[in-house]
Design an enzyme around this catalytic site. Structure first.
Site, PDB file in Angstrom:
ATOM      1  N   GLU A 161       0.791  -1.238   0.000  1.00 46.86           N
ATOM      2  CA  GLU A 161       0.000   0.000   0.000  1.00 46.86           C
ATOM      3  C   GLU A 161       0.824   1.290   0.000  1.00 46.86           C
ATOM      4  O   GLU A 161       0.590   2.184   0.803  1.00 46.86           O
ATOM      5  CB  GLU A 161      -0.952   0.006   1.201  1.00 46.86           C
ATOM      6  N   GLU A 280      -6.207 -10.623  -1.196  1.00 51.29           N
ATOM      7  CA  GLU A 280      -7.054 -10.420  -0.012  1.00 51.29           C
ATOM      8  C   GLU A 280      -8.507 -10.306  -0.423  1.00 51.29           C
ATOM      9  O   GLU A 280      -9.156  -9.283  -0.226  1.00 51.29           O
ATOM     10  CB  GLU A 280      -6.617  -9.151   0.742  1.00 51.29           C
ATOM     11  N   SER A 629     -46.915 -33.793  -9.407  1.00 47.70           N
ATOM     12  CA  SER A 629     -46.350 -33.362  -8.132  1.00 47.70           C
ATOM     13  C   SER A 629     -47.336 -33.584  -6.986  1.00 47.70           C
ATOM     14  O   SER A 629     -47.783 -34.700  -6.761  1.00 47.70           O
ATOM     15  CB  SER A 629     -45.906 -31.905  -8.236  1.00 47.70           C
TER      16      SER A 629
HETATM   17  C1  XIL Z   1      -6.091  -6.284   8.410  1.00 45.60           C
HETATM   18  C2  XIL Z   1      -6.355  -7.418   9.370  1.00 45.60           C
HETATM   19  O1  XIL Z   1      -7.218  -8.331   8.777  1.00 45.60           O
HETATM   20  C3  XIL Z   1      -6.950  -6.885  10.640  1.00 45.60           C
HETATM   21  O2  XIL Z   1      -7.077  -7.898  11.605  1.00 45.60           O
HETATM   22  C4  XIL Z   1      -6.055  -5.790  11.196  1.00 45.60           C
HETATM   23  O3  XIL Z   1      -6.667  -5.219  12.320  1.00 45.60           O
HETATM   24  C5  XIL Z   1      -5.819  -4.720  10.164  1.00 45.60           C
HETATM   25  O4  XIL Z   1      -5.306  -5.311   8.990  1.00 45.60           O
HETATM   26  N1  XIL Z   1      -4.880  -4.705   3.774  1.00 45.60           N
HETATM   27  C6  XIL Z   1      -3.903  -5.549   4.193  1.00 45.60           C
HETATM   28  C7  XIL Z   1      -4.131  -6.413   5.371  1.00 45.60           C
HETATM   29  O5  XIL Z   1      -2.858  -5.654   3.542  1.00 45.60           O
HETATM   30  O6  XIL Z   1      -2.963  -6.659   6.097  1.00 45.60           O
HETATM   31  C8  XIL Z   1      -5.180  -5.863   6.263  1.00 45.60           C
HETATM   32  O7  XIL Z   1      -5.430  -6.792   7.284  1.00 45.60           O
HETATM   33  C9  XIL Z   1      -6.418  -5.532   5.475  1.00 45.60           C
HETATM   34  C10 XIL Z   1      -6.141  -4.491   4.438  1.00 45.60           C
END
Ligand code: XIL
EC number: 3.2.1.8
Length: 726
Positions: A161, A280, A629
Site C-alpha cells: 500500500e 485479499e 407433483s
Molecule cells: C487487516 C487485518 O485483517 C486486521 O485484523 C487488522 O486489524 C488490520 O489489517 N490490507 C492488508 C491487510 O494488507 O494486512 C489488512 O489486514 C487488510 C487491508
C-alpha cells in the site's frame, strides 16, 4: 422458491419418505477449492491463531486451500514491536502448521505504513533517524523474517500500500495546497521518497533469491490508482528493482467492481509483470470497498437471500475473470476463513464460509464452475419469447435456450431474475448508463415452460414483459424455451380444436364455490346417427401452488389432446382440470397430508356435477385420475382409497405405486408413472419393473433433459393419454 419447494416435494414423494424434507444442503460436499482450481491457480486463505488450532477449522483449511497467509502475525508491528524484541510465538505456530501440512505460504508483509515497527524511524531519544539508519533496521528486519520462514514461503508481500488513493487531486503539505503526490504520504515516503520501495525489494531479494516478490495494494481497479501502481512498478523494474509481481488485494463488494474494470487492471499489470496474486479477496454486502481501516461493519442482520444471491453472482463473475487470466494470475487468497473471522465484521458476511464455519452457496458456485461456459458466448439469434405480452420485445430466448431479460428500473440498486442455472439463485442483471437493467442466463435453460419473477431491491415483482401464470400460489411470470419435440403441443392450423370451459359448482364440504376447467374434444355434442356421443373422463390435477388454470394454460393440455385426436392416436375424451386444494396446505406439514378434503370435493361433489352436465360415460372403466407433483400425491392417495371410482391411474413427478400398495390387482387397468431425468428416474424405473413383475399393466416415462417442470408433465400427458380407456 417454488423450484426448491417442488424439488423437496419430489424427493419426498418419490422415496415415499419425508426424511428429505427441509434437509439443509452441505455446500462443502465435493472437491476442495484447491482441487477444483488445480489447473488455474492456488487458492489461499488468511488465518489467525484459532483457525490453525481448532480441529474443525483445520479440516476446512486442509480441504479447501493450498496457500496460507498469516493475517496479522507476521506484520512488522506484531513480530518486531521494538528494537531487538521479536514475537515469534504466534508467527511460528502458523508457519509450523503449514510445514506440518505441506501448505506453502504467502509472507505478509515486510514493509507497510500500518501495523509497522514505527520504532525504526526514531532513535533512543525519540528523535527522527536518518534514512540510512532506517534502511539498516529495515534490512535486518527483512533478513530475519525471510530467513526464518523462507523454507515454507513461496511469495512475499514486500511492500504494501505505498500508492495514494483516487479522489484526491490536491493535498495539503506544510499548510499549502499542492497537486497530490502519486505516493501515499507515509513516514517511509516522507523520510526516503520512493527509494524505500526499491530498498525493501532489494533486501528481500538478498535474503530470498527465489521467492516471488510482490508489490501489494488495494483498489487496483480504480482508474487512477491502477495507473499510479503501473507507473511506479514499471519505473522500479526498469531501474532493476526485483519486483516479480503485483498483488491486487480484492476488498470488493457485491456491486463492484464491474468485470471490465477488473479486467482492465489485470491486463494493464500484465504488460509489466507475469505474476498477479489476488491477495485479499472478500466481498462486502454494502457499497464500500478498499483496504482502508475505516469502514462500517454492516447491520447486525442475517444475510437476506437476495443479498446472498448478489454475492454469489459477484463471486462467480470475479472468478470467471480470474480463470480467464490464469496465465498471469497465480494465486487467489480469501482474506479470512469465515465471516466470523473477517476483519470487516461478521455482519458484512463477506466470505464463502459463514459465522459458524458452514459453507455458503458461494463456495459451491465458485467451485462448481462450468469450464465450457467460460469462453462461450451465446448465439446472437435472440427473439421475443412466445409468451410475451403483445408488442413486448423482452424477455428473449435464443436458439440454444439462453434467456435474456431487460427491466427498466433506473433507481434500483439490484435486479435479480429468479430464472437461471440450477442452484444459482437466478440471473443478476446489470444496469447500463441509461438506467436499464439487462442480463442473459449463464447457460442454456432446460427446454419448456418456466415460472419466474424479478427481485428488485429485495421486493418481488412480475416481469411486465410476459404474461402471468398461476404458480407458487400467485400469478407469476412465465417463459417458454423451445423444445425439440414442441410440435406435440403446438397450435396447428390444419386441424379441428376442442374447447375448454369453466364450470363452477357449490362445494358443501368446503363451504365455497369451486372451479374446474373442462376440455371438450372437437365434435362434442354433435349428433352422430341421431345420437349424442358420450365420452370417458380424465381427472387431471395440478401441483402445489397451482390451480385449475395451470394444466390448460402452461400445461397446454387442450392442444396436446387436439393433436393426439387429430393424428388418430387417441379416441376423444373429456379432461377435467379442477382446483385441487393444494394451496391450503401448510408448509412443513406434508407428512400429515391425506388429501381427504379434496377426495370429498372430487368424488362427492365434482364428479356428480360433471356426470350431470356433460356427456360422460359415468363408470369406473371410463374414468381416469392423474396428477402432477402434489396432484400426484392426491391421485395416489385417492385412487388407492377409492379404487371403485377410477380404472386408470397416473402419477407425474408425483411419486410411484408399488404392487404391495394395491390391494386388488384387478382394480386398475393401467398405471402410468413418470418424471424428468433430472428428478428421480430410478424410482420410476423400479416402480414400473415391480408393477410389471406383479402382473400390472404399467408404463413409465423419464423425460429427457427436464426437471420438475411443465415440459416433463406435457410429455407425460402425451404418453399416458394414448393408453387410457383402451
Ligand atoms: C487487516 C487485518 O485483517 C486486521 O485484523 C487488522 O486489524 C488490520 O489489517 N490490507 C492488508 C491487510 O494488507 O494486512 C489488512 O489486514 C487488510 C487491508
Amino acid at each position: 422458491m417454488k423450484k426448491v419447494f417442488l424439488g423437496l416435494m419430489m424427493l419426498a414423494c418419490s422415496t415415499s419418505m419425508f426424511a428429505q424434507w427441509g434437509r439443509p444442503v452441505d455446500y462443502s460436499a465435493g472437491p476442495g477449492l484447491k482441487d477444483a482450481y488445480k489447473d488455474y491457480f492456488t487458492i489461499g486463505v488468511a488465518v489467525n491463531k484459532a483457525n490453525v488450532s481448532d480441529p474443525a477449522q483445520i479440516e476446512i483449511i486442509k480441504k479447501q486451500f493450498n496457500s496460507v497467509t498469516a493475517e496479522n502475525a507476521w506484520k512488522p508491528g506484531e513480530i518486531h514491536p521494538k528494537e531487538g524484541v521479536w514475537n515469534f510465538g504466534l508467527a511460528d505456530s502458523i508457519a509450523n502448521f503449514c510445514r506440518e501440512n505441506g501448505i506453502k505460504m504467502r509472507g505478509h508483509c515486510l514493509c507497510w505504513h500500518s501495523q509497522f515497527a514505527d520504532w525504526m524511524f526514531t532513535d533512543k531519544k525519540g528523535k527522527p533517524v536518518k534514512k540510512e539508519v532506517f534502511y539498516q533496521r529495515l534490512r535486518e528486519h527483512i533478513h530475519t523474517v525471510v530467513n526464518r520462514y523462507k523454507d515454507v514461503v513461496y511469495a512475499w508481500d514486500v511492500v504494501n500500500e505505498a500508492m495514494a488513493d483516487d479522489g484526491r487531486p490536491f493535498e495539503f503539505v506544510d499548510g499549502k495546497m499542492v497537486p497530490a503526490s502519486p505516493y501515499r504520504q507515509s513516514r517511509h515516503f516522507k523520510l526516503c521518497g520512493d527509494e524505500f520501495i526499491a530498498k525493501a525489494f532489494e533486501f528481500a531479494r538478498e535474503a530470498d533469491p527465489t521467492g516471488v516478490l510482490i508489490y501489494n495494494d488495494y483498489s487496483c481497479v480504480d482508474n487512477g490508482k491502477r495507473e499510479r501502481i503501473y507507473t511506479m512498478v514499471k519505473k522500479m523494474k526498469e531501474a532493476g528493482v526485483p519486483i516479480d509481481g503485483i498483488g491486487m488485494q480484492g476488498h470488493y463488494n457485491i456491486y463492484f467492481p464491474e468485470e471490465n474494470q477488473l479486467e482492465k487492471a489485470i491486463e494493464r499489470f500484465s504488460e509489466i509483470v507475469n505474476t498477479i496474486h489476488i491477495t485479499e479477496l472478500d466481498l462486502r454486502t454494502n457499497t464500500e470497498s478498499g483496504g482502508q481501516l475505516m469502514f462500517s461493519r454492516g447491520e447486525a442482520k442475517p444475510q437476506a437471500p437476495y443479498i446472498a444471491t448478489l454475492q454469489e453472482d459477484q463471486y462467480a463473475r470475479l472468478f470467471k475473470i480470474f480463470r480467464k487470466h490464469k496465465d498471469v494470475i497465480k494465486n487467489v487468497t480469501f482474506w479470512n476463513l469465515s465471516d466470523k473471522d473477517s476483519w470487516l465484521g461478521t455482519n458484512n458476511h463477506p466470505l464463502p464460509f459463514d459465522e459458524n464455519f458452514k459453507a455458503k452457496r458461494s463456495l459451491q458456485i465458485i467451485r462448481d464452475f462450468n469450464a465450457k461456459l467460460d469462453n462461450y458466448t451465446p448465439k446472437e439469434d435472440f427473439v421475443p419469447n412466445p409468451m410475451n405480452q403483445p408488442g413486448q420485445e423482452y424477455p428473449m430466448v435464443n436458439s440454444e435456450g439462453y434467456a435474456r431479460f431487460r427491466v427498466v428500473a433506473p433507481d434500483a440498486k439490484s435486479v435479480i431474475v429468479s430464472l437461471g442455472l440450477g442452484g444459482r439463485g437466478g440471473t443478476v442483471l446489470r444496469k447500463d448508463k441509461d438506467g436499464v437493467w439487462t442480463g442473459t442466463t449463464e447457460g442454456p435453460m432446460d427446454p419448456g415452460f418456466h415460472y419466474y419473477h424479478l427481485t428488485i431491491d429485495g421486493g418481488v415483482f412480475n416481469d411486465p414483459g410476459t404474461h402471468n401464470y398461476f404458480g407458487s400460489c400467485r400469478w407469476e411470470s412465465g417463459i417458454e424455451i423451445p423444445a425439440p419435440d414442441q410440435d406435440f403441443y403446438a397450435y396447428r392450423k390444419d386441424i379441428n380444436h376442442g374447447n375448454i370451459q369453466q364450470v363452477t359448482f357449490w362445494s358443501e364440504s368446503t363451504g365455497k364455490m369451486q372451479t374446474a376447467n373442462v376440455y371438450l374434444p372437437y365434435g362434442y355434442g354433435k349428433l352422430v346417427k341421431g345420437k349424442q356421443e358420450r365420452y370417458p373422463v380424465l381427472y387431471l390435477q395440478h401441483g402445489w401452488g397451482e390451480n385449475e388454470t395451470s394444466w390448460p394454460v402452461q400445461g397446454k393440455a387442450g392442444l396436446i389432446m387436439d393433436n393426439l385426436i387429430a393424428d388418430g392416436k387417441i379416441k376423444p375424451f373429456i379432461v377435467v382440470m379442477a382446483y385441487g386444494l393444494t394451496n391450503d396446505f401448510k408448509f412443513g406439514t406434508i407428512g400429515k397430508f391425506t388429501a381427504e378434503e379434496f377426495e370429498k370435493v372430487l368424488i362427492d361433489e365434482l364428479i356428480p356435477v360433471i356426470d350431470k352436465q356433460f356427456l360422460t360415460k359415468a363408470d369406473k372403466w371410463n374414468r381416469a385420475m392423474a396428477g402432477l407433483s402434489m396432484g400426484g400425491m392426491e391421485t395416489k392417495l385417492i385412487t388407492l382409497r377409492r379404487p371403485e371410482v377410477f380404472g386408470y391411474w397416473g402419477l407425474l413427478s408425483g411419486g410411484t405405486y408399488m404392487p404391495e400398495e394395491i390391494k386388488d390387482p384387478k382394480a386398475v387397468k393401467y398405471i402410468f408413472v413418470g418424471c424428468g431425468d433430472k428428478e428421480n428416474p430410478d424410482g420410476i424405473n423400479k416402480s414400473v419393473e415391480a408393477l410389471k413383475a406383479a402382473g400390472f399393466n404399467a408404463e413409465g416415462l423419464v423425460s429427457e433433459g427436464t426437471a420438475h417442470e411443465f415440459l416433463t408433465w406435457r410429455r407425460c400427458l402425451y404418453t399416458m393419454a394414448q393408453k387410457l380407456f383402451k
